[in-house]
Design a protein around this motif. Structure first.
Motif, PDB file in Angstrom:
ATOM      1  N   LEU A  75       0.823  -1.203   0.000  1.00 20.92           N
ATOM      2  CA  LEU A  75       0.000   0.000   0.000  1.00 20.92           C
ATOM      3  C   LEU A  75       0.864   1.263   0.000  1.00 20.92           C
ATOM      4  CD1 LEU A  75      -2.645  -1.126   2.662  1.00 20.92           C
ATOM      5  CD2 LEU A  75      -2.748  -1.365   0.180  1.00 20.92           C
ATOM      6  N   ALA A  76       2.075   1.139  -0.514  1.00 23.79           N
ATOM      7  CA  ALA A  76       3.020   2.258  -0.468  1.00 23.79           C
ATOM      8  C   ALA A  76       2.509   3.488  -1.210  1.00 23.79           C
ATOM      9  CB  ALA A  76       4.366   1.827  -1.051  1.00 23.79           C
ATOM     10  N   ALA A  77       1.669   3.284  -2.213  1.00 21.91           N
ATOM     11  CA  ALA A  77       1.176   4.415  -3.006  1.00 21.91           C
ATOM     12  C   ALA A  77      -0.045   5.080  -2.382  1.00 21.91           C
ATOM     13  CB  ALA A  77       0.834   3.951  -4.423  1.00 21.91           C
ATOM     14  N   VAL A  78      -0.604   4.475  -1.340  1.00 19.90           N
ATOM     15  CA  VAL A  78      -1.812   5.016  -0.702  1.00 19.90           C
ATOM     16  C   VAL A  78      -1.431   6.141   0.259  1.00 19.90           C
ATOM     17  CG1 VAL A  78      -3.794   4.498   0.762  1.00 19.90           C
ATOM     18  CG2 VAL A  78      -2.985   2.801  -0.899  1.00 19.90           C
ATOM     19  N   LYS A  79      -2.085   7.275   0.131  1.00 17.40           N
ATOM     20  CA  LYS A  79      -1.833   8.404   1.017  1.00 17.40           C
ATOM     21  C   LYS A  79      -2.963   8.510   2.031  1.00 17.40           C
ATOM     22  CE  LYS A  79       1.707   9.412  -1.493  1.00 17.40           C
ATOM     23  NZ  LYS A  79       3.063   9.061  -1.008  1.00 17.40           N
ATOM     24  N   VAL A  80      -2.609   8.651   3.301  1.00 16.20           N
ATOM     25  CA  VAL A  80      -3.597   8.724   4.373  1.00 16.20           C
ATOM     26  C   VAL A  80      -3.650  10.140   4.935  1.00 16.20           C
ATOM     27  CG1 VAL A  80      -4.314   7.856   6.628  1.00 16.20           C
ATOM     28  CG2 VAL A  80      -3.247   6.303   4.973  1.00 16.20           C
ATOM     29  N   VAL A  81      -4.825  10.721   4.938  1.00 21.67           N
ATOM     30  CA  VAL A  81      -5.043  12.031   5.543  1.00 21.67           C
ATOM     31  C   VAL A  81      -5.983  11.844   6.727  1.00 21.67           C
ATOM     32  CG1 VAL A  81      -5.930  14.372   5.219  1.00 21.67           C
ATOM     33  CG2 VAL A  81      -4.740  13.212   3.341  1.00 21.67           C
ATOM     34  N   MET A  82      -5.536  12.213   7.921  1.00 21.29           N
ATOM     35  CA  MET A  82      -6.333  12.020   9.117  1.00 21.29           C
ATOM     36  C   MET A  82      -7.342  13.157   9.287  1.00 21.29           C
ATOM     37  SD  MET A  82      -4.845   9.254   9.985  1.00 21.29           S
ATOM     38  CE  MET A  82      -5.833   8.958  11.455  1.00 21.29           C
ATOM     39  N   LEU A  83      -8.522  12.811   9.750  1.00 16.92           N
ATOM     40  CA  LEU A  83      -9.571  13.778  10.052  1.00 16.92           C
ATOM     41  C   LEU A  83      -9.785  13.822  11.557  1.00 16.92           C
ATOM     42  CD1 LEU A  83     -12.186  12.744   7.326  1.00 16.92           C
ATOM     43  CD2 LEU A  83     -10.686  14.739   7.269  1.00 16.92           C
ATOM     44  N   THR A  84      -9.866  15.019  12.116  1.00 16.81           N
ATOM     45  CA  THR A  84     -10.030  15.139  13.557  1.00 16.81           C
ATOM     46  C   THR A  84     -10.887  16.345  13.906  1.00 16.81           C
ATOM     47  OG1 THR A  84      -8.851  15.418  15.665  1.00 16.81           O
ATOM     48  CG2 THR A  84      -7.893  16.459  13.746  1.00 16.81           C
ATOM     49  N   THR A  85     -11.535  16.283  15.055  1.00 18.31           N
ATOM     50  CA  THR A  85     -12.284  17.431  15.560  1.00 18.31           C
ATOM     51  C   THR A  85     -11.417  18.271  16.481  1.00 18.31           C
ATOM     52  OG1 THR A  85     -13.123  16.068  17.375  1.00 18.31           O
ATOM     53  CG2 THR A  85     -14.515  16.280  15.427  1.00 18.31           C
ATOM     54  N   PHE A  86     -10.179  17.802  16.731  1.00 16.61           N
ATOM     55  CA  PHE A  86      -9.273  18.491  17.643  1.00 16.61           C
ATOM     56  C   PHE A  86      -8.095  19.057  16.872  1.00 16.61           C
ATOM     57  CE2 PHE A  86     -11.330  14.985  19.810  1.00 16.61           C
ATOM     58  CZ  PHE A  86     -11.916  15.634  20.880  1.00 16.61           C
ATOM     59  N   ASP A  87      -7.736  20.320  17.142  1.00 18.98           N
ATOM     60  CA  ASP A  87      -6.651  20.933  16.385  1.00 18.98           C
ATOM     61  C   ASP A  87      -5.286  20.688  16.997  1.00 18.98           C
ATOM     62  OD1 ASP A  87      -6.814  22.571  18.555  1.00 18.98           O
ATOM     63  OD2 ASP A  87      -6.768  24.449  17.435  1.00 18.98           O
ATOM     64  N   LEU A  88      -5.229  20.096  18.183  1.00 17.56           N
ATOM     65  CA  LEU A  88      -3.960  19.680  18.762  1.00 17.56           C
ATOM     66  C   LEU A  88      -4.160  18.339  19.448  1.00 17.56           C
ATOM     67  CD1 LEU A  88      -2.118  22.742  20.326  1.00 17.56           C
ATOM     68  CD2 LEU A  88      -1.362  21.274  18.462  1.00 17.56           C
ATOM     69  N   ASP A  89      -3.606  17.321  18.882  1.00 18.83           N
ATOM     70  CA  ASP A  89      -3.793  15.973  19.399  1.00 18.83           C
ATOM     71  C   ASP A  89      -2.449  15.263  19.287  1.00 18.83           C
ATOM     72  OD1 ASP A  89      -6.362  13.480  18.969  1.00 18.83           O
ATOM     73  OD2 ASP A  89      -4.386  13.265  19.833  1.00 18.83           O
ATOM     74  N   GLU A  90      -1.858  14.926  20.428  1.00 21.52           N
ATOM     75  CA  GLU A  90      -0.520  14.344  20.416  1.00 21.52           C
ATOM     76  C   GLU A  90      -0.460  13.057  19.613  1.00 21.52           C
ATOM     77  OE1 GLU A  90       3.185  13.564  23.451  1.00 21.52           O
ATOM     78  OE2 GLU A  90       1.220  14.046  24.246  1.00 21.52           O
ATOM     79  N   TYR A  91      -1.578  12.352  19.532  1.00 19.62           N
ATOM     80  CA  TYR A  91      -1.580  11.106  18.777  1.00 19.62           C
ATOM     81  C   TYR A  91      -1.375  11.343  17.283  1.00 19.62           C
ATOM     82  CZ  TYR A  91      -3.259   9.002  23.088  1.00 19.62           C
ATOM     83  OH  TYR A  91      -3.374   8.591  24.383  1.00 19.62           O
ATOM     84  N   VAL A  92      -1.774  12.505  16.808  1.00 15.38           N
ATOM     85  CA  VAL A  92      -1.608  12.801  15.393  1.00 15.38           C
ATOM     86  C   VAL A  92      -0.128  12.883  15.038  1.00 15.38           C
ATOM     87  CG1 VAL A  92      -2.139  14.419  13.540  1.00 15.38           C
ATOM     88  CG2 VAL A  92      -3.802  13.992  15.342  1.00 15.38           C
ATOM     89  N   TYR A  93       0.683  13.380  15.964  1.00 10.02           N
ATOM     90  CA  TYR A  93       2.125  13.415  15.739  1.00 10.02           C
ATOM     91  C   TYR A  93       2.636  11.996  15.492  1.00 10.02           C
ATOM     92  CZ  TYR A  93       7.079  13.734  16.812  1.00 10.02           C
ATOM     93  OH  TYR A  93       8.437  13.613  16.775  1.00 10.02           O
ATOM     94  N   GLY A  94       2.132  11.046  16.275  1.00  6.46           N
ATOM     95  CA  GLY A  94       2.509   9.652  16.066  1.00  6.46           C
ATOM     96  C   GLY A  94       2.073   9.147  14.706  1.00  6.46           C
ATOM     97  N   ALA A  95       0.902   9.579  14.262  1.00  8.42           N
ATOM     98  CA  ALA A  95       0.407   9.162  12.956  1.00  8.42           C
ATOM     99  C   ALA A  95       1.284   9.708  11.838  1.00  8.42           C
ATOM    100  CB  ALA A  95      -1.035   9.623  12.767  1.00  8.42           C
ATOM    101  N   LEU A  96       1.736  10.948  11.984  1.00  3.91           N
ATOM    102  CA  LEU A  96       2.620  11.525  10.977  1.00  3.91           C
ATOM    103  C   LEU A  96       3.935  10.754  10.934  1.00  3.91           C
ATOM    104  CD1 LEU A  96       2.054  15.342  11.585  1.00  3.91           C
ATOM    105  CD2 LEU A  96       1.269  14.003   9.635  1.00  3.91           C
ATOM    106  N   ARG A  97       4.459  10.409  12.094  1.00  3.81           N
ATOM    107  CA  ARG A  97       5.689   9.620  12.134  1.00  3.81           C
ATOM    108  C   ARG A  97       5.473   8.255  11.496  1.00  3.81           C
ATOM    109  NH1 ARG A  97       8.892   8.922  17.444  1.00  3.81           N
ATOM    110  NH2 ARG A  97      10.229   7.963  15.895  1.00  3.81           N
ATOM    111  N   ALA A  98       4.288   7.692  11.665  1.00  5.43           N
ATOM    112  CA  ALA A  98       4.001   6.371  11.130  1.00  5.43           C
ATOM    113  C   ALA A  98       3.786   6.384   9.629  1.00  5.43           C
ATOM    114  CB  ALA A  98       2.767   5.788  11.815  1.00  5.43           C
ATOM    115  N   GLY A  99       3.513   7.551   9.063  1.00  5.24           N
ATOM    116  CA  GLY A  99       3.378   7.607   7.619  1.00  5.24           C
ATOM    117  C   GLY A  99       2.144   8.301   7.094  1.00  5.24           C
ATOM    118  N   ALA A 100       1.281   8.837   7.970  1.00  7.59           N
ATOM    119  CA  ALA A 100       0.136   9.594   7.476  1.00  7.59           C
ATOM    120  C   ALA A 100       0.649  10.844   6.775  1.00  7.59           C
ATOM    121  CB  ALA A 100      -0.792   9.974   8.628  1.00  7.59           C
ATOM    122  N   THR A 101       0.000  11.204   5.691  1.00 10.60           N
ATOM    123  CA  THR A 101       0.451  12.344   4.902  1.00 10.60           C
ATOM    124  C   THR A 101       0.200  13.662   5.617  1.00 10.60           C
ATOM    125  OG1 THR A 101       0.106  11.147   2.834  1.00 10.60           O
ATOM    126  CG2 THR A 101       0.137  13.539   2.691  1.00 10.60           C
TER     127      THR A 101
END
Length: 223
Positions: A75-101
């Protein structure tokens, strides 16, 4: 045609986002999912171009699904964009490190949503000045997140390090080209070589690395 997987546990939210996306000639919602398990399975089956993934879903949440998608070589070509209701969420930083676009707030303007999908699909920068860069600066800039120098950085030329700092500032290839007075193709080549040398999945991971390795710091100016 950009094919999109829309993953959110709220049907009304999915319906609203689908309505925005399907009105565009170059975008199509290929499938929907109500949780992370379904999103992961559907992603493996359909191989969409972009996944719009809610962070907080029952069962497997969007963060874990994003990590598994990013960790699957098929799935290397798949780009993931996370949707959130929170504008600061420490878990999102982890998602970016994991590969979310990148990620977007659910109350973002339709035009910004459309732009984000197109940008993610082409693998360009998805660094929202109001959200993503602020989050990276908040968490990657902490002393406990600064890593020791990585040997992969030694492979970067002085020009590539300069380009990496500009990527971290959210510059597009065209903006990098203008600032360095080079052609857009040359800027694109620099970005591609940086990603290859660092083993980065996309530009967002380059941004995270730039902060983690102390190449840039919160408030750093590049102009």
């Amino acid at each position: 045609m950009i094919r999109i997987l829309l993953a959110d546990d709220q049907r009304l939210v999915r319906a609203g986002i689908r309505g925005i996306l399907d009105d565009e000639d170059d975008l199509r919602v290929a499938a929907e999912a109500g949780d992370g398990h379904e999103a992961l399975a559907t992603c493996r089956e359909l191989r969409p171009d972009v996944v719009l993934m809610d962070i907080r879903m029952p069962g497997m949440d969007g963060l874990e699904a994003a990590r598994r998608i990013a960790g699957d070589a098929r799935l290397a070509a798949v780009k993931v964009v996370m949707l959130t209701t929170f504008d600061l969420d420490e878990y999102v930083y982890g998602a970016l490190r994991a590969g979310a676009t990148g990620f977007l707030l659910k109350d973002t303007e339709p035009a910004e949503l459309l732009h984000a999908v197109r940008v993610a699909a082409r693998g360009d920068a998805l660094i929202s000045p109001s959200v993503t860069r602020r989050l990276i600066a908040e968490f990657a800039g902490r002393p406990d997140h600064i890593r020791k120098p990585d040997h992969r950085l030694d492979a970067l030329t002085a020009r590539e390090r300069e380009v990496m700092r500009l990527i971290a500032a959210g510059r597009t290839n065209h903006e990098i080209a203008r600032q360095l007075v080079v052609s857009p193709l040359t800027a694109k080549t620099h970005v591609s070589r940086i990603m290859a040398k660092l083993g980065a999945r996309d530009r967002s991971q380059v941004v995270v690395m730039a902060y983690e390795y102390g190449m840039v710091t919160p408030g750093h100016r590049t102009d």
